[in-house]
Every structure is written in C-alpha cells, then in structure tokens.
Scaffold this active site. Structure first.
Site, PDB file in Angstrom:
ATOM      1  N   GLY A 269       0.925  -1.141  -0.540  1.00  0.00           N
ATOM      2  CA  GLY A 269       0.144   0.407   0.519  1.00  0.00           C
ATOM      3  C   GLY A 269       0.746   0.989  -0.127  1.00  0.00           C
ATOM      4  O   GLY A 269       0.317   1.937   0.818  1.00  0.00           O
ATOM      5  N   GLY A 270       1.688   0.772  -0.691  1.00  0.00           N
ATOM      6  CA  GLY A 270       2.718   2.110  -0.579  1.00  0.00           C
ATOM      7  C   GLY A 270       2.618   3.176  -2.476  1.00  0.00           C
ATOM      8  O   GLY A 270       3.853   4.121  -2.346  1.00  0.00           O
ATOM      9  N   THR A 271       1.765   3.105  -2.469  1.00  0.00           N
ATOM     10  CA  THR A 271       1.711   4.368  -3.962  1.00  0.00           C
ATOM     11  C   THR A 271       0.698   6.016  -3.668  1.00  0.00           C
ATOM     12  O   THR A 271       0.266   6.078  -4.512  1.00  0.00           O
ATOM     13  CB  THR A 271       0.698   3.206  -4.992  1.00  0.00           C
ATOM     14  OG1 THR A 271      -0.476   2.881  -4.598  1.00  0.00           O
ATOM     15  CG2 THR A 271       1.556   2.137  -5.567  1.00  0.00           C
TER      16      THR A 271
ATOM     17  N   TYR B  56     -15.420  -1.457  10.101  1.00  0.00           N
ATOM     18  CA  TYR B  56     -14.168  -1.442  10.132  1.00  0.00           C
ATOM     19  C   TYR B  56     -13.399  -1.188  11.148  1.00  0.00           C
ATOM     20  O   TYR B  56     -11.901  -2.075  11.045  1.00  0.00           O
ATOM     21  CB  TYR B  56     -14.223   0.084   9.820  1.00  0.00           C
ATOM     22  CG  TYR B  56     -12.481   1.135   9.408  1.00  0.00           C
ATOM     23  CD1 TYR B  56     -11.782   0.373   8.026  1.00  0.00           C
ATOM     24  CD2 TYR B  56     -12.622   1.606  10.420  1.00  0.00           C
ATOM     25  CE1 TYR B  56     -10.254   0.964   8.232  1.00  0.00           C
ATOM     26  CE2 TYR B  56     -10.868   2.327  10.240  1.00  0.00           C
ATOM     27  CZ  TYR B  56      -9.721   1.895   8.960  1.00  0.00           C
ATOM     28  OH  TYR B  56      -9.010   3.017   9.007  1.00  0.00           O
TER      29      TYR B  56
END
Length: 254
Positions: free
Chosen positions: A13-15, A150
């Site tokens: 999830g590094g974008t 969540y």
C-alpha cells in the site's frame, strides 16, 4: 552515510497517502524499496514520483495470485529484506443495520485477510533482526458509530500483529503498529468520498481532535520509521499518531 543505505524495505500500500510517504522517506535516506498498490493510476504516479530507485508494482492484497507473485518479485529483486510496512485499508462508514455482506466481506478481505496472507508469504524472506510495522487505526477500539466493520477489521489486524510479535521473538523480528487518527490523505481512509463529503469529514476531524488539526502522511511515516529502525527494544505495541484523539475516544458519551 544515509541512515538506511544498507536496508531493503517492502511497503504494501505504498503508492499513495501514508504508504507513499513511508516509501519516500526510506528512499530519501538511501534504502532500496519495493512499493505496491492496487490502483493502476496510483502505481504509475508513485513510480514517477519515487523514481528509478524504487520498484513500484501493481499488487492487490485480495488476490492470492498477486500475493504469490509479489513474493517471487521480492525474492528476485532483494533476496532478503529488512523492513515490512503493511499499510492497506478500506472503510465503509455505515451503521450496523445498513451493513451488507458485500461491504463486510470487502473490508475484511483488504484490511485483515489481505494483510495476513501478504505477511505470511513475505515472512520467509525477512532478515532475522528486521522489523514489521502495521497501519492500524484509532478506530480499532472505542466503539465509534458507523465504524462497526472497519473497527473490527483493524482490531483483528492488531491482534494478529501481537501474536506475530510473540512468534517472531526467536528471529529477533520486532512487530509493531501505528494507529493514525484523522490524517490528510487523498481518500481520508474512505474511498469514494465526494469533495463535499471530504470537506465535512475534515471539519469533523479537526473539531474532534484535541490538537485541532489533521495529521500529515509524513508525520505517520516518521512514526512508522521510528518503530522500524529506532525503537529497538519495543515490540507488540501500538503507537498513536492522532493528535490526542484516541484518549478522548476511550470514554464515548452514550
């Protein structure tokens, strides 16, 4: 010498948002980075922003095939690596009575199952003495309305992190989590918001947070890197990055 000149890191999830800030901070200090994202547009933008020193690939944590392929890529590029940042998450804000099976399954598939099996696949490639940092949320406790599913996904994620911290003691791999509050990211943690909804959520967050502002992605990144690189006698903990909001939410007014 740069702080992380001899380190290799994987940022799931590094974008965009917090994950992108983590990847950029690692690169600025000399680390080699593999960063992943699901959205092709974000992958392309992150690749251009992070430059040639980063390997930026499309990988969906809800796909076991993508997870397997990511393991092969990391093994090919790095062999072994030192830091793993697990920064995936999606949220649907809805009261319990409105939750559908689809939204329930999607949130658990990304936030919990995807994170779990990604770690399981990459763990054999981690160097002994390395570190893992999860992105949880202050919503993983406190019972906030509209966040039932969540909150449960993130609570499960931190329970997983604590068990990992115990199981990985023989390998000297530390496992911790950051727990963000309201952070100024493109999605605000809730995909699909309109501009008006985003404005309302920002105002609500600023009012609720004792420091009366949102945090930045870079502030979360600094906390995550502290846990990975500097907190060498710390494992199994959750570090709030929330402007004091978490303490306030421990005693909701019913």
């Amino acid at each position: 010498m740069s702080r992380y000149a001899d380190k290799k890191a994987v940022v799931i999830g590094g974008t965009h948002g917090m994950g992108l800030a983590i990847a950029a901070a690692l690169l600025d200090e000399g680390a080699a980075v593999v960063a992943t994202g699901r959205d092709e547009t974000n992958v392309d933008k992150a690749g251009a922003e992070l430059g040639e020193r980063a390997v930026v690939v499309r990988s969906d944590v809800t796909s076991m095939g993508d997870i397997a392929a990511l393991g092969e890529l990391v093994a090919e590029r790095f062999g072994r690596f030192h830091y793993l940042f697990v920064n995936v998450g999606t949220a649907v804000l809805e009261p319990i009575v409105a939750v559908t099976e689809e939204s329930y399954d999607r949130q658990f598939a990304v936030n919990t199952k995807g994170a779990f099996f990604t770690v399981q696949r990459l763990l054999p490639l981690m160097e002994d003495g390395g570190a893992m940092v999860f992105t949880s949320s202050i919503a993983d406790e406190g019972g906030q309305p509209t966040m039932g599913v969540y909150s449960a996904t993130k609570a499960a994620l931190f329970s997983f992190a604590q068990v990992l911290a115990s199981e990985l003691l023989p390998r000297r791999i530390r496992v911790n989590a950051v727990s963000p509050g309201f952070i100024d990211t493109p999605s605000m943690g809730v995909p699909g918001l309109t501009a008006e909804q985003r404005t309302v959520l920002q105002a609500v967050g600023d009012e609720m947070t004792p420091m009366k502002r949102h945090g930045s992605a870079e502030e979360v990144a600094r906390a995550a890197l502290f846990l990975a690189a500097d907190a060498t006698f710390t494992t199994g903990v959750k570090l709030p990055v929330d402007g004091g909001l978490g303490e306030r939410l421990q005693y909701p007014q019913f």
